[in-house]
Design a protein around this motif. Structure first.
Motif, PDB file in Angstrom:
ATOM      1  N   GLU A 151       0.828  -1.206   0.000  1.00 50.95           N
ATOM      2  CA  GLU A 151       0.000   0.000   0.000  1.00 50.95           C
ATOM      3  C   GLU A 151       0.863   1.257   0.000  1.00 50.95           C
ATOM      4  N   TRP A 188      -4.485  -4.509   8.412  1.00 55.26           N
ATOM      5  CA  TRP A 188      -5.873  -4.415   7.948  1.00 55.26           C
ATOM      6  C   TRP A 188      -6.300  -2.955   7.801  1.00 55.26           C
ATOM      7  N   VAL A 189      -5.962  -2.124   8.811  1.00 57.90           N
ATOM      8  CA  VAL A 189      -6.317  -0.707   8.731  1.00 57.90           C
ATOM      9  C   VAL A 189      -5.651  -0.065   7.520  1.00 57.90           C
ATOM     10  N   ALA A 198      -4.802  -1.532   4.727  1.00 54.45           N
ATOM     11  CA  ALA A 198      -5.451  -1.994   3.501  1.00 54.45           C
ATOM     12  C   ALA A 198      -6.817  -1.341   3.303  1.00 54.45           C
ATOM     13  N   GLU A 199      -7.543  -1.095   4.409  1.00 53.00           N
ATOM     14  CA  GLU A 199      -8.912  -0.571   4.305  1.00 53.00           C
ATOM     15  C   GLU A 199      -8.969   0.955   4.264  1.00 53.00           C
ATOM     16  N   PHE A 200      -8.120   1.609   5.042  1.00 52.27           N
ATOM     17  CA  PHE A 200      -8.230   3.062   5.211  1.00 52.27           C
ATOM     18  C   PHE A 200      -6.972   3.821   4.822  1.00 52.27           C
ATOM     19  N   THR A 232      -3.109   4.019   9.778  1.00 52.35           N
ATOM     20  CA  THR A 232      -2.411   3.129  10.691  1.00 52.35           C
ATOM     21  C   THR A 232      -1.395   3.892  11.532  1.00 52.35           C
ATOM     22  N   THR A 241      -6.321  -9.811   3.325  1.00 57.39           N
ATOM     23  CA  THR A 241      -6.923 -10.377   4.538  1.00 57.39           C
ATOM     24  C   THR A 241      -6.153 -11.594   5.009  1.00 57.39           C
TER      25      THR A 241
END
Length: 382
Positions: free
Chosen positions: A28, A149-150, A152-154, A159, A234
């Motif tokens: 990311e 995860w944070v 990847a999502e936000f 993070t 994930t």
């Protein structure tokens, strides 16, 4: 449960999470910054070099400062550094923020270990230090996968802000939990010379360098290495969590057996388990089940070895412990820096597939060095 030790353990959780979020978000960050993963991977190098250079220097120059004040400052610096990373306008500013986070780690981790000796009696020191180091394992169980995860999502900046918020909260907790006027024996630069002349201490610290190098040849690039097999973000987060769970178990077993088996034997078993994981790593390219087994073995050995190394150094010389443990922290991060650079060279030469083989060769050297350190310590004791 001693609330003072718990505060130190949670502080290590924050430091470990801040240290390890970059490998978990490498893809990311590379996409957002427009840089190749090998370049972004050098953020690990920047952090590691800051700790490697800062830990021994700060250990000597801060011995007259109250431990509570020093540890609170380190967590505050960690929070500020991660806010800076989240707001960084470009790659250069991000490197600077990671260097600042590295200095925070250089202060907190070794001095938390040295502070344990001021809080518990000698007969409980080994298990207490291992407990404080469990924070690193929990950082992998919760902090690293949640951060991944944070990210990847936000986005990876979210993070960094989350790490900063947790660091600020733990800073307040540490201020409340630790007593004031915690002082270690003053050290000066002559301590460096004493450590350099102590052959068993030097050999033990070199074990840490070699072990860290062997692991971070692969770990720095573990996200692209695993996702190259078709794993999702994930699945990657779950594998990081599994790594942390196994690290916690391995560290717990080490904490409960270290006073009986002795630190050198715990280190040797831990290195052997990680060596086995790297032998099996090529199987991860074709089997998810094999990936789970290999990551589990790696986790079992990783943090147990690190905590046992700290206890080993304290046992070799309690008086030099604030400096020797700081040097050991430098060695951990120096190994990370060397591993990140070497991993980039391996990728350029033969691709991701060559990383585990490079790590294997270095693990052989680490095991040999550990055995030599044990012999040196036995000779000195006689």
């Amino acid at each position: 449960m001693d609330p003072r030790l718990l505060a130190l353990a949670v502080g290590n959780f924050v430091i470990a999470t801040g240290m390890l979020v970059v490998p978990g978000m490498l893809n990311e960050m590379a996409a957002d910054l427009g840089r190749p993963v090998t370049t972004v991977g050098q953020l690990t190098t920047a952090f590691a070099v800051a700790v490697a250079l800062g830990a021994p220097l700060l250990a000597v120059t801060t011995t007259r400062i109250d431990r509570r004040a020093l540890l609170v400052f380190a967590l505050g610096l960690c929070a500020a550094a991660h806010v800076g990373a989240a707001l960084a306008p470009g790659f250069a500013a991000l490197v600077a923020a990671r260097v600042a986070a590295g200095f925070a780690a250089a202060l907190f981790t070794p001095q938390a270990a040295a502070t344990v000796g001021l809080l518990v009696p000698p007969e409980k020191r080994g298990s207490a230090m291992a407990f404080v180091f469990l924070g690193f394992s929990v950082g992998n169980i919760a902090g690293l996968p949640i951060g991944t995860w944070v990210g990847a999502e936000f986005g990876w900046r979210a993070t960094m802000l989350a790490v900063a918020a947790v660091a600020a909260a733990v800073m307040v907790w540490t201020r409340v939990a630790l007593p004031a006027r915690l002082a270690v024996a003053p050290l000066d630069r002559r301590a460096w010379g004493e450590i350099a002349r102590h052959r068993a201490l030097v050999a033990t610290i070199l074990v840490t360098v070699l072990s860290g190098t062997a692991q971070f040849v692969l770990f720095t690039y573990i996200a692209p290495a695993i996702m190259a097999t078709g794993a999702s973000a994930t699945a990657l987060g779950l594998l990081f969590m599994w790594f942390g769970v196994c690290g916690f178990v391995g560290n717990l077993v080490g904490a409960r057996t270290i006073d009986r088996l002795g630190p050198p034997r715990v280190v040797l078993v831990s290195l052997a388990v990680m060596f086995a994981a790297f032998v099996l790593w090529p199987l991860t390219r074709t089997s998810l089940a094999a990936t789970v087994v290999v990551i589990g073995l790696w986790g079992l050995g990783c943090f147990a070895a690190n905590s046992a190394q700290q206890v080993r150094l304290v046992g070799l010389s309690l008086r030099l412990a604030p400096a020797s443990v700081a040097f050991n922290s430098s060695a951990i991060y120096l190994g990370q820096a060397l591993g990140a650079v070497l991993g980039a060279l391996v990728i350029a030469a033969v691709g991701l597939e060559g990383l585990s083989y490079a790590g294997l060769a270095i693990f052989v050297a680490a095991i040999a060095m550990s055995q030599w350190a044990t012999r040196l310590a036995s000779r000195a004791a006689r």
